[in-house]
Design a protein around this motif. Structure first.
Motif, mmCIF file in Angstrom:
data_model
loop_
_atom_site.group_PDB
_atom_site.id
_atom_site.type_symbol
_atom_site.label_atom_id
_atom_site.label_comp_id
_atom_site.label_asym_id
_atom_site.label_seq_id
_atom_site.Cartn_x
_atom_site.Cartn_y
_atom_site.Cartn_z
ATOM 1 N N TRP A 1 19.963 -3.950 36.482
ATOM 2 C CA TRP A 1 21.282 -3.294 36.503
ATOM 3 C C TRP A 1 21.690 -2.701 35.160
ATOM 4 O O TRP A 1 22.368 -1.681 35.120
ATOM 5 C CB TRP A 1 22.378 -4.194 37.087
ATOM 6 C CG TRP A 1 22.748 -5.457 36.356
ATOM 7 C CD1 TRP A 1 22.373 -6.729 36.685
ATOM 8 C CD2 TRP A 1 23.619 -5.596 35.225
ATOM 9 N NE1 TRP A 1 22.923 -7.642 35.819
ATOM 10 C CE2 TRP A 1 23.699 -6.973 34.917
ATOM 11 C CE3 TRP A 1 24.336 -4.691 34.430
ATOM 12 C CZ2 TRP A 1 24.455 -7.471 33.848
ATOM 13 C CZ3 TRP A 1 25.089 -5.179 33.369
ATOM 14 C CH2 TRP A 1 25.138 -6.553 33.087
ATOM 15 N N ALA B 1 28.533 -7.565 41.251
ATOM 16 C CA ALA B 1 29.121 -8.912 41.328
ATOM 17 C C ALA B 1 29.389 -9.357 42.759
ATOM 18 O O ALA B 1 29.162 -10.516 43.108
ATOM 19 C CB ALA B 1 30.425 -8.956 40.523
ATOM 20 N N VAL C 1 32.670 -11.869 38.323
ATOM 21 C CA VAL C 1 32.169 -12.944 39.196
ATOM 22 C C VAL C 1 33.131 -14.131 39.164
ATOM 23 O O VAL C 1 33.517 -14.670 40.208
ATOM 24 C CB VAL C 1 30.749 -13.382 38.757
ATOM 25 C CG1 VAL C 1 30.305 -14.627 39.512
ATOM 26 C CG2 VAL C 1 29.757 -12.241 38.968
ATOM 27 N N GLU D 1 23.210 -9.552 47.299
ATOM 28 C CA GLU D 1 22.184 -10.370 46.642
ATOM 29 C C GLU D 1 22.216 -10.135 45.139
ATOM 30 O O GLU D 1 22.638 -9.070 44.682
ATOM 31 C CB GLU D 1 20.789 -10.063 47.207
ATOM 32 C CG GLU D 1 20.362 -8.616 47.102
ATOM 33 C CD GLU D 1 19.025 -8.334 47.802
ATOM 34 O OE1 GLU D 1 18.902 -8.677 48.998
ATOM 35 O OE2 GLU D 1 18.129 -7.781 47.150
ATOM 36 N N PRO D 2 21.785 -11.136 44.357
ATOM 37 C CA PRO D 2 21.801 -10.972 42.902
ATOM 38 C C PRO D 2 20.861 -9.853 42.466
ATOM 39 O O PRO D 2 19.801 -9.666 43.057
ATOM 40 C CB PRO D 2 21.289 -12.325 42.379
ATOM 41 C CG PRO D 2 21.353 -13.261 43.533
ATOM 42 C CD PRO D 2 21.254 -12.435 44.782
ATOM 43 N N THR E 1 26.900 -8.254 29.935
ATOM 44 C CA THR E 1 26.667 -9.418 30.799
ATOM 45 C C THR E 1 27.957 -10.206 30.993
ATOM 46 O O THR E 1 28.269 -10.661 32.097
ATOM 47 C CB THR E 1 25.565 -10.312 30.187
ATOM 48 O OG1 THR E 1 24.383 -9.521 30.044
ATOM 49 C CG2 THR E 1 25.260 -11.497 31.075
ATOM 50 N N ASP F 1 30.072 -11.200 34.262
ATOM 51 C CA ASP F 1 30.453 -12.603 34.508
ATOM 52 C C ASP F 1 31.949 -12.727 34.767
ATOM 53 O O ASP F 1 32.387 -13.522 35.609
ATOM 54 C CB ASP F 1 30.094 -13.485 33.303
ATOM 55 C CG ASP F 1 28.590 -13.674 33.151
ATOM 56 O OD1 ASP F 1 27.857 -13.349 34.112
ATOM 57 O OD2 ASP F 1 28.153 -14.120 32.080
#
Length: 197
Positions: free
Chosen positions: A53, A42, A89, A46-47, A82, A86
């Motif tokens: 992941w 997170a 984040v 970089e993504p 996921t 999130d």
């Protein structure tokens, strides 16, 4: 705010139960390691795509993938993972001061001490997905932000570093350092992204 990213307590428990169940192998991350891992994904430079992941959660090899039973179960667990990412984040976007690493707590000599080893190991696993991208932090004046995470989470540390982690109180103090450093790591990458664009 994104639409319903936050895991309810019930969903958190559902994910925890699955990770600890017989459907998963010995290499599967427990919840504290998973939280550290997701935090590195997170806050990192970089993504990282979900199909990169997520498999690492189950273990290093393709054979570590759990026996989901049904495609529906697999989809449900993937959705919870996921949303767990999130949630981290969103916390950093909306209220970084509210971020809390998921550390274990133990009794030691009559007092509660934090145990961040599994969390830090997970974080290091997340860093290892993008070792080159993390290098600018390691080479910056703020490299010390990773020190406590490394000491508690690395597979191996130097002989002269062992004395820094050889009792639970020392590890407790490092855990507090980790808690302070993670939001600073996140700010480091955000600031760097702004400079580069």
């Amino acid at each position: 705010m994104a639409a319903e990213p936050l895991l309810t307590e019930k969903e958190f428990d559902e994910l925890d139960r699955f990770l600890m169940s017989d459907r998963c192998g010995d290499e599967t991350m427990a919840m504290d390691a998973l939280h550290g891992y997701l935090t590195a994904v997170a806050v990192g430079p970089e993504p990282v795509p979900v199909d990169e992941w997520q498999p690492r959660i189950w273990g290093p090899g393709a054979e570590d993938v759990p026996d989901f039973g049904t495609e529906q179960q697999a989809a449900r667990i993937r959705e919870l993972l996921t949303r767990a990412l999130d949630e981290i984040v969103v916390t950093f976007d909306v209220a970084p001061k509210d971020f809390e690493p998921l550390f274990s707590v133990h009794q030691w000599k009559g007092q509660e001490v934090l145990d961040a080893e599994a969390w830090c190991w997970g974080f290091m696993e997340g860093v290892s997905l993008r070792p080159n991208a993390w290098q600018p932090l390691r080479e910056s004046p703020q490299a010390s932000l990773l020190r406590a995470i490394y000491l508690l989470g690395a597979e191996e540390i130097e002989d002269n570093e062992v004395a820094l982690v050889d009792d639970p109180m020392k590890c407790h103090k490092l855990a507090i350092e980790v808690e302070v450093s993670v939001p600073q790591i996140e700010r480091f990458w955000k600031a760097r992204a702004k400079q580069l664009h």
